[in-house]
Design an enzyme around this catalytic site. Sequence first.
Site, PDB file in Angstrom:
ATOM      1  N   CYS A  44       0.828  -1.194   0.044  1.00 44.09           N
ATOM      2  CA  CYS A  44      -0.008   0.094  -0.107  1.00 44.09           C
ATOM      3  C   CYS A  44       0.866   1.254  -0.047  1.00 44.09           C
ATOM      4  CB  CYS A  44      -0.920  -0.110   1.192  1.00 44.09           C
ATOM      5  SG  CYS A  44      -1.748  -1.643   1.551  1.00 44.09           S
TER       6      CYS A  44
ATOM      7  N   HIS B 110      -9.379   3.297  -1.111  1.00 46.93           N
ATOM      8  CA  HIS B 110      -7.837   2.910  -0.947  1.00 46.93           C
ATOM      9  C   HIS B 110      -7.255   2.103  -2.311  1.00 46.93           C
ATOM     10  CE1 HIS B 110      -4.077   1.558   0.133  1.00 46.93           C
ATOM     11  NE2 HIS B 110      -4.375   0.612   1.126  1.00 46.93           N
TER      12      HIS B 110
END
Lengths: 388, 125
Positions: free
Chosen positions: A84, A335
């Site tokens: 991420c 996200h």
Amino acid sequence: MARASIVGAGMTKFGVHERPLPDLFADAAFDAFDDSGIEPPEIEALYFGNAMGGMTENDTHLAPTLASHIGCTGVPAQRFEDACATSANAFKHAVEAVESGRHDVVLAGGVERCTPETGLGTGAMTKVFVSAAHRQYEQPAGLTFPGVFALLTKRHMHEYGTTEEHLAEVAVKNHYNGTLNPRAHFGRETTVEKVLDSPIVADPFHLMDCCPFSDGASAVVVASEEAAESFENPVDVAGVGHATDVVPLADKDALPATQAARDAASQAYDQAGTTADAIDFAEIHDCFTGAEVMATEALGLFEDGAGGPAAAAGRTALDGDVPVNPSGGLKAKGHPLGATGTAQLVELTEQLRGEAGERQLDDPERAVAHNLGGDAATTVVTVMEARQ
Amino acid sequence: MSGSEPSADRLDYVEWADRLRDGELLGQECAECGHTTAAPKAACAQCGSRTIATVTLPTTGTVHSETTIAVAPEGFEGEYQVAVVRLGDAKILGRIDDTVDIGDRVSFTDVVTADDHPAPVFTPV
Ligand SMILES: [Zn+2]
């Protein structure tokens, strides 16, 4: 002194997108080009982030594909992959490239699709995400990504008395901020009761403690200090810290410390010649509510153990003394893994220019972005400052 | 060449997994800094030394953190509890048979396997 400047910033709406990766990335890149007033042939290199495209879309050699797609054919183009924290790492390398004199103006950004548009359902995508945990020592136990942060957060709750209500307040705050961001995945408010009533994903996290699966892209045009002078609205990069913590997570000395964030933050603050006390607001990697609480402490915004009560007291709200995630954060903005890091920098850029619309903070001068990947291992922290 | 001598008997993953399936939890102790891990590596994660001894970890320990996974990855059936368990100086991630809280005593009793990779199972004592 600036290490580099962001002279153009762009992103797509985060949410569900039918468009394939090249078209999605082009939307963000052109948004950034138009913001800076640059044309594709003036871009000297592409620093690009995508974390899971090989697994989610059978798409792997993306950097030259995307460079070709956006009119930057032939430039050195490379993909970064750090779970991420992928595009913050791409950005870090872009900063280093202009700082070293290698290039004057480069594009850094990322793209990801994580929604069922990829053809993968929740179970399959949960499996893809946990590929960022240790293959031999974590995946066989059936750990999930919410599980990783649940283990860190449960220990935080045990050591400091952080409560599920504290965590829920983070979600409520970020959902509210998301209603003021037209590019956010979620545009609706929520309440502590609704968060606590939502189904458990991995305790203490309810569904509403977790960020959504999102699609999207983001990009920033990065210029050297000298080249930035010829652009209209540069915002300065004062420091970039990058650290990793030990993997697997059981080997961490202190689970809730998120040590890599502490190390990356101290590097970034030192480079910027600043301290946490001088930070006006933060964009934080709140993949789960507990992650935001731990990060606010690791970044020095609050004392260890004070992050939960601070959130509940409204100190991290838009009108609080340390606003966190004015964009809505990962929780409400969304996200798309590879797009997340540079999307945080888009928010810093817009806020520091005073162009953030309804969610605009009161004349911020200095902000920090925190992008985290893997089992709290890779962390990139960026300090940016408004031009005086 | 410089630095420490590599351990002659470096514990690799295949050996660790084989022994785990046989009911023994192996770890490593660094000869240089004393760091102990339940997730064997090629060098010490704390100091980088390659002189690390294979050790047998205690089979009883304390729950350091835990969570119950309700939404499982493909290939797993929720719900189940996983925990970070402290065994002596090392910590390890494993599956819990039954339910536990932080601070509870547990012992290593079984193994679960996913994609041919084993993970330890702990039971409250
Ligand atoms: Zn050592």
